[in-house]
Design a protein around this motif. Structure first.
Motif, PDB file in Angstrom:
ATOM      1  N   VAL A  96       0.745  -1.053  -0.007  1.00 33.86           N
ATOM      2  CA  VAL A  96       0.121   0.025  -0.111  1.00 33.86           C
ATOM      3  C   VAL A  96       0.870   1.327   0.031  1.00 33.86           C
ATOM      4  CG1 VAL A  96      -1.790   1.405   1.207  1.00 33.86           C
ATOM      5  CG2 VAL A  96      -1.788  -1.238   1.264  1.00 33.86           C
ATOM      6  N   TYR A  97       0.697   2.330  -0.813  1.00 33.08           N
ATOM      7  CA  TYR A  97       1.298   3.518  -0.792  1.00 33.08           C
ATOM      8  C   TYR A  97       0.518   4.683  -0.947  1.00 33.08           C
ATOM      9  CZ  TYR A  97       0.166   2.562  -5.885  1.00 33.08           C
ATOM     10  OH  TYR A  97      -0.290   2.247  -6.898  1.00 33.08           O
ATOM     11  N   GLY A  98       0.973   5.765  -0.664  1.00 32.81           N
ATOM     12  CA  GLY A  98       0.515   7.109  -0.641  1.00 32.81           C
ATOM     13  C   GLY A  98       1.032   7.886  -1.908  1.00 32.81           C
ATOM     14  N   ILE A  99       0.265   8.500  -2.418  1.00 34.10           N
ATOM     15  CA  ILE A  99       0.424   9.344  -3.981  1.00 34.10           C
ATOM     16  C   ILE A  99       0.384  10.692  -3.753  1.00 34.10           C
ATOM     17  CG2 ILE A  99      -0.122   9.619  -6.287  1.00 34.10           C
ATOM     18  CD1 ILE A  99      -1.687   7.015  -6.137  1.00 34.10           C
ATOM     19  N   GLY A 100       1.461  11.380  -4.176  1.00 35.74           N
ATOM     20  CA  GLY A 100       1.593  13.035  -4.144  1.00 35.74           C
ATOM     21  C   GLY A 100       2.492  13.465  -5.574  1.00 35.74           C
ATOM     22  N   GLY A 101       1.903  14.457  -6.129  1.00 35.88           N
ATOM     23  CA  GLY A 101       2.637  14.809  -7.366  1.00 35.88           C
ATOM     24  C   GLY A 101       1.998  15.762  -8.056  1.00 35.88           C
ATOM     25  N   GLY A 134      -3.219  10.876  -3.105  1.00 32.11           N
ATOM     26  CA  GLY A 134      -4.219   9.693  -3.158  1.00 32.11           C
ATOM     27  C   GLY A 134      -3.523   8.461  -2.486  1.00 32.11           C
ATOM     28  N   ALA A 135      -3.914   7.393  -2.813  1.00 34.22           N
ATOM     29  CA  ALA A 135      -3.565   6.157  -2.277  1.00 34.22           C
ATOM     30  C   ALA A 135      -3.726   5.086  -3.332  1.00 34.22           C
ATOM     31  CB  ALA A 135      -4.051   5.715  -1.058  1.00 34.22           C
ATOM     32  N   GLY A 136      -2.764   3.888  -3.207  1.00 35.07           N
ATOM     33  CA  GLY A 136      -2.880   2.876  -4.292  1.00 35.07           C
ATOM     34  C   GLY A 136      -2.479   1.675  -3.416  1.00 35.07           C
ATOM     35  N   ALA A 137      -2.565   0.473  -4.190  1.00 35.01           N
ATOM     36  CA  ALA A 137      -2.225  -0.875  -3.674  1.00 35.01           C
ATOM     37  C   ALA A 137      -1.963  -1.595  -4.943  1.00 35.01           C
ATOM     38  CB  ALA A 137      -3.167  -1.677  -2.731  1.00 35.01           C
ATOM     39  N   ASN A 138      -0.625  -2.365  -4.716  1.00 38.79           N
ATOM     40  CA  ASN A 138      -0.226  -3.536  -5.599  1.00 38.79           C
ATOM     41  C   ASN A 138      -0.484  -4.705  -4.892  1.00 38.79           C
ATOM     42  OD1 ASN A 138       0.955  -1.279  -7.371  1.00 38.79           O
ATOM     43  ND2 ASN A 138       2.880  -1.520  -6.366  1.00 38.79           N
ATOM     44  N   PHE A 139      -0.950  -5.696  -5.901  1.00 40.19           N
ATOM     45  CA  PHE A 139      -1.360  -6.941  -5.278  1.00 40.19           C
ATOM     46  C   PHE A 139      -0.316  -8.111  -5.845  1.00 40.19           C
ATOM     47  CE2 PHE A 139      -5.094  -4.439  -5.606  1.00 40.19           C
ATOM     48  CZ  PHE A 139      -5.597  -4.436  -4.346  1.00 40.19           C
TER      49      PHE A 139
END
Length: 171
Positions: A96-101, A134-139
């Motif tokens: 799980v990661y946070g996104i900024g940009g 935002g946020a995201g997730a890799n599976f």
């Protein structure tokens, strides 16, 4: 020509990111489908992920939203994103990661035809710069292909929530 310059700059930034790769994490290239709430339409996207240090990656992406017609008006929209992803949870099956940009969105509105109010032809375009949060997730499914999902909000005139899902290929 303006769009060509933006695409060229995006490619150069992406290629330069390859040279900053940390051997502990993998570079990833991917594709995805997205939905934007401001344009209210589906988009097709490509992305990359280049590790720069432990738990931090540079993640450029491009989304082209399918052309949309509203009555006699046609709308074309695309966006470039230069994000940083910070991994705050990296387990065996999910990361799980946070996104900024930064975001650059280009919107073109056009009309071709005969209308007493707009005349025969009309076209206008605008580029806007905004911020992504935002946020995201890799599976992790145990292969070089890695499904992912992201949810981000673009802070820009009108704002846009973008929901995306796709796959990344580990190089």
């Amino acid at each position: 020509m303006k769009n060509f310059k933006l695409i060229t700059a995006f490619v150069i930034i992406s290629v330069l990111g390859v040279f900053t790769v940390n051997a502990q994490t993998e570079t990833k290239l991917g594709g995805f489908l997205a939905y934007g709430t401001e344009i209210e339409n589906v988009g097709i996207g490509v992305n990359a992920e280049f590790p720069i240090m432990d738990k931090l990656t540079i993640a450029p992406s491009f989304i082209y939203y399918l052309p949309k017609e509203e009555g006699f008006i046609k709308v074309n929209w695309f966006e470039f994103n230069a994000n940083a992803n910070y991994y705050f949870m990296d387990e065996e099956s999910i990361a799980v990661y946070g996104i900024g940009g930064l975001n650059y969105s280009s919107v073109k509105v056009s009309y071709d035809g005969d209308n007493p109010f707009l005349g025969e032809n009309y076209s206008s375009s605008e580029g806007r710069i905004g911020l992504n949060l935002g946020a995201g997730a890799n599976f992790n499914i145990g292969s070089k292909i890695e499904p992912f999902a992201e949810l981000k909000y673009v802070i820009i005139d009108g704002g846009q929530l973008v929901i995306a899902a796709g796959i990344k290929y580990k190089l």
